[in-house]
Write an enzyme that holds these catalytic residues in place. Structure first.
Site, mmCIF file in Angstrom:
data_model
loop_
_atom_site.group_PDB
_atom_site.id
_atom_site.type_symbol
_atom_site.label_atom_id
_atom_site.label_comp_id
_atom_site.label_asym_id
_atom_site.label_seq_id
_atom_site.Cartn_x
_atom_site.Cartn_y
_atom_site.Cartn_z
ATOM 1 C CE LYS A 97 -3.970 -0.815 2.345
ATOM 2 N NZ LYS A 97 -4.636 -1.017 3.634
ATOM 3 C CD GLU A 126 -14.044 11.202 7.474
ATOM 4 O OE1 GLU A 126 -13.108 11.829 7.983
ATOM 5 O OE2 GLU A 126 -14.860 11.701 6.673
ATOM 6 C CG LEU A 138 -14.849 9.064 4.186
ATOM 7 C CD1 LEU A 138 -15.019 7.886 3.238
ATOM 8 C CD2 LEU A 138 -13.439 9.580 4.110
ATOM 9 C CG ASN A 161 -22.578 4.692 9.698
ATOM 10 O OD1 ASN A 161 -22.785 5.699 9.042
ATOM 11 N ND2 ASN A 161 -21.425 4.043 9.652
ATOM 12 C CB CYS A 168 -19.511 1.582 6.974
ATOM 13 S SG CYS A 168 -17.891 2.052 6.365
HETATM 14 C C1 UGA Z 1 -21.613 4.876 5.053
HETATM 15 C C2 UGA Z 1 -22.218 6.222 5.487
HETATM 16 O O1 UGA Z 1 -23.131 6.658 4.480
HETATM 17 C C3 UGA Z 1 -21.115 7.268 5.685
HETATM 18 O O2 UGA Z 1 -21.685 8.486 6.146
HETATM 19 C C4 UGA Z 1 -20.125 6.737 6.710
HETATM 20 O O3 UGA Z 1 -19.056 7.651 6.914
HETATM 21 C C5 UGA Z 1 -19.550 5.423 6.211
HETATM 22 O O4 UGA Z 1 -20.617 4.482 6.025
HETATM 23 C C6 UGA Z 1 -18.601 4.908 7.252
HETATM 24 O O5 UGA Z 1 -19.040 4.517 8.336
HETATM 25 O O6 UGA Z 1 -17.381 5.014 7.059
HETATM 26 P P1 UGA Z 1 -20.690 3.908 2.729
HETATM 27 O O7 UGA Z 1 -20.527 2.605 3.447
HETATM 28 O O8 UGA Z 1 -19.586 4.417 1.860
HETATM 29 O O9 UGA Z 1 -20.993 5.081 3.784
HETATM 30 O O10 UGA Z 1 -21.956 3.745 1.786
HETATM 31 P P2 UGA Z 1 -23.448 4.322 1.697
HETATM 32 O O11 UGA Z 1 -23.513 5.337 0.629
HETATM 33 O O12 UGA Z 1 -23.958 4.691 3.040
HETATM 34 O O13 UGA Z 1 -24.214 3.026 1.208
HETATM 35 C C7 UGA Z 1 -24.285 1.866 2.027
HETATM 36 C C8 UGA Z 1 -25.119 0.796 1.377
HETATM 37 O O14 UGA Z 1 -26.486 1.163 1.387
HETATM 38 C C9 UGA Z 1 -24.773 0.484 -0.076
HETATM 39 O O15 UGA Z 1 -24.759 -0.905 -0.256
HETATM 40 C C10 UGA Z 1 -25.903 1.140 -0.850
HETATM 41 O O16 UGA Z 1 -26.148 0.508 -2.073
HETATM 42 C C11 UGA Z 1 -27.066 0.949 0.121
HETATM 43 N N1 UGA Z 1 -28.182 1.912 -0.066
HETATM 44 C C12 UGA Z 1 -27.980 3.235 0.101
HETATM 45 C C13 UGA Z 1 -29.444 1.442 -0.365
HETATM 46 O O17 UGA Z 1 -29.677 0.226 -0.502
HETATM 47 N N2 UGA Z 1 -30.478 2.338 -0.505
HETATM 48 C C14 UGA Z 1 -30.286 3.675 -0.360
HETATM 49 O O18 UGA Z 1 -31.283 4.422 -0.492
HETATM 50 C C15 UGA Z 1 -29.019 4.135 -0.048
#
Ligand code: UGA
Length: 437
Positions: A35, A148, A150, A212, A264
Site C-alpha cells: 500500500k 468520519e 465520508l 450509521n 460500514c
Molecule cells: C456509510 C455512510 O453513508 C457514511 O456516512 C459513513 O461515513 C460510512 O458508512 C462509514 O461509516 O465510514 P458507505 O458505506 O460508503 O458510507 O456507503 P453508503 O452510501 O452509506 O451506502 C451503504 C449501502 O447502502 C450500499 O450498499 C448502498 O447501495 C445501500 N443503499 C444506500 C441502499 O440500498 N439504498 C439507499 O437508499 C441508499
C-alpha cells in the site's frame, strides 16, 4: 500544521491526501508495504474517484509522503488514527486490534501539546480508555474523537467539504486546547461554512454509531415497505417519492432494493448492538436486529424472485449479474449484497457470470468459485436472465433493444429499481423490480 495519518486504507489514504491538499505537511503511515509503495507512487490502492489525481497533485508539492515507519510521526503535532474496526470473527462486536496497535504505536513519539485524533468508528468508551493511555505516557498530549462521515465513491469531496465536524474532547468544552488545533487543521472547510460541534468523548463516538444506524434503518424501512408493496401490488418507488416530499422524511436513502452492504453499515449496527449489550442498554437497540434481518431478507428474496423468473428452477440456468461492488463508484466488495446473491444462486445450481467495471479483482479474491467477465458484452452474451445488482451508470444506461441481441432470454431483475420498467417491457423483456408490480 504537521500531521501524521496512521492507517492508509479507504479512510486514511483519502484523509492524508486531503489534509495535504488543505496545505498541511502530512505523512501517511501503514504496516502494509505494498500500500505504501503504491501511495508513494501516487497510485491509489483501491478505486476512489478523484483520489489518484489528488495524490499526484499534492505529491508534487512535497507536502505528502508515505512510510511504514512509525517514527516518522515524531515532531508532528496532530496524529490521526484512521485504521479499520472490522467485525470480530464469529461475534457482532468490533475488532479493536488495529486501533489499539495504532495508539500504542504512536505513544513513544508524542510530545507535550500533541493531539491524537481518533477517526475510526469505535465502540463508545474507547476514547476515554485511549485518552488514559495517552495521558499516562505524555501528560501534555490530548486525545480527541473526531468521527468520519465520508461515503466511499464521494470520499474526496466528503473530506474536503463535509457536512459537519464533531470534536469529542475530554471535558466537552469549546475552550479545550485541542479545539483550537483542530480548527487550524480544518481552517479551510470551516471558513467555507462547514458546521462544527464540540462534545464530550462518548457523545462524539455515539454520533457516528447513531448516524450509521439511522441510515441503515431508513434503508430497511423502505425495504420493509417494499415487502408490503409486493404483497399488495403497490409500487415502492412511487411510495418513496411521495413520502420523501415531506421534508421531515426526505427522499435520500429511501431507495428500496437488495439492501445495504459494505464495510460500514452492516458491521457498525452489529457492533453498536454488542456494545449496548455490554452497557446493559441492549433493549434500546433491539430494533437494529430487525433492521439487520430485513436487510438480509432482501438477499433471499432476490434469489427466490430469480428462481420465479427462471420458471421455477435455477438448475443450469445462465444468470449474468451486473455489479459486484457494494455500491457504484467503488471497488469495495466487503459484505456486498450483489456478490452474496451471486454466490447463493450458484450454490443453488445456476450458472453465474459476474461483471463489474472495477470490483472484479476484489470479488475474485472473496468468491474464487464464481465466474467473472470484465467485458460487459461478453458477460451478457448467451444469458438466460440478467440481474442488475449494483447501479453503475453504464448499467442504468443499457438499451433494452441492443441488449436483446446478445442474450438467450429476455428476463431482467432490477435489484436497485433504476431501470425504466415500461421501456424494458416495451422491448419485449420480462422485467421485475423489487417492491414494484
Ligand atoms: C456509510 C455512510 O453513508 C457514511 O456516512 C459513513 O461515513 C460510512 O458508512 C462509514 O461509516 O465510514 P458507505 O458505506 O460508503 O458510507 O456507503 P453508503 O452510501 O452509506 O451506502 C451503504 C449501502 O447502502 C450500499 O450498499 C448502498 O447501495 C445501500 N443503499 C444506500 C441502499 O440500498 N439504498 C439507499 O437508499 C441508499
Amino acid at each position: 500544521m504537521r500531521i501524521s495519518v496512521i492507517g492508509c486504507g479507504y479512510l486514511g489514504a483519502v484523509h492524508a491526501a486531503c489534509m495535504a491538499k488543505l496545505g498541511h505537511d502530512v505523512v501517511g503511515i501503514d504496516v502494509d508495504e505494498r500500500k505504501i509503495r503504491d501511495l508513494s507512487a501516487a497510485r491509489a490502492p483501491f478505486y476512489e474517484p478523484g483520489l489518484e489525481e489528488l495524490l499526484t497533485d499534492v505529491q508534487a508539492t512535497g507536502r505528502l509522503s508515505f512510510t511504514t515507519d512509525m517514527s516518522a510521526a515524531a515532531g508532528n503535532t496532530v496524529h490521526f488514527i484512521c485504521v479499520g474496526t472490522p467485525q470480530k470473527k464469529g461475534e457482532n462486536a468490533a475488532d479493536m486490534t488495529y486501533v489499539d496497535a495504532a495508539t500504542s504505536g504512536i505513544l513513544p513519539y508524542l510530545a507535550p501539546g500533541d493531539v491524537v485524533v481518533g477517526k475510526s468508528t469505535v465502540p463508545v468508551g474507547t476514547a476515554a480508555r485511549l485518552a488514559r493511555l495517552v495521558q499516562d505516557h505524555e501528560p501534555g498530549a490530548h486525545l480527541v474523537w473526531n468521527p468520519e462521515f465520508l461515503r466511499e465513491g464521494h470520499a474526496v469531496s466528503d473530506t474536503l467539504s463535509p457536512d459537519r465536524f464533531v470534536y469529542g474532547v475530554p471535558d466537552g468544552s469549546e475552550d479545550h486546547p485541542a479545539v483550537t488545533i483542530l480548527d487550524e487543521v480544518y481552517a479551510a472547510p470551516l471558513s467555507a461554512g462547514t458546521l462544527r460541534l464540540v462534545t464530550d468523548h462518548p457523545t462524539a463516538e455515539l454520533v457516528k454509531a447513531a448516524a450509521n444506524s439511522f441510515l441503515a434503518t431508513k434503508i430497511s424501512f423502505i425495504n420493509a415497505m417494499a415487502e408490503v408493496c409486493e404483497a399488495t401490488g403497490a409500487d415502492v418507488t412511487r411510495l418513496a417519492d411521495a413520502i420523501g416530499m415531506d421534508d421531515r422524511i426526505g427522499r435520500k436513502f429511501l431507495n428500496a432494493g437488495i439492501g445495504f452492504g459494505g464495510g460500514c453499515l452492516p458491521k457498525d449496527i452489529r457492533a453498536f448492538m454488542a456494545r449496548a449489550g455490554e452497557l446493559g442498554a441492549d433493549q434500546a437497540l433491539t430494533f437494529l436486529r430487525e433492521v439487520d434481518a430485513i436487510n438480509m431478507r432482501r438477499r433471499t428474496r432476490v434469489v427466490e424472485l430469480t428462481r420465479e423468473l427462471c420458471g421455477g428452477s435455477l438448475l443450469g440456468h445462465r444468470v449474468t449479474v451486473l455489479g459486484a461492488a457494494f455500491k457504484p463508484e467503488s471497488d469495495d466488495v466487503r459484505d456486498s449484497p450483489a456478490l452474496s446473491i451471486a454466490a447463493q444462486l450458484q450454490l443453488q445450481g445456476a450458472v453465474v457470470t459476474v461483471t463489474d467495471p472495477k470490483a472484479l479483482d476484489n470479488a475474485a479474491k472473496r468468491f474464487p468459485e464464481l465466474q467473472y467477465e470484465p467485458d460487459l458484452d461478453k458477460a451478457i452474451a448467451g444469458a438466460d436472465t440478467l440481474l442488475l445488482l449494483t447501479e453503475w451508470q453504464q448499467y442504468k444506461e443499457l438499451d433494452p433493444f441492443e441488449v436483446s441481441n446478445g442474450v438467450a432470454g429476455l428476463r431482467i431483475l432490477d435489484g436497485r429499481n433504476v431501470l425504466e420498467a415500461a421501456k424494458w417491457r416495451a422491448a419485449g423483456w420480462h422485467y421485475r423490480g423489487l417492491g414494484r408490480p
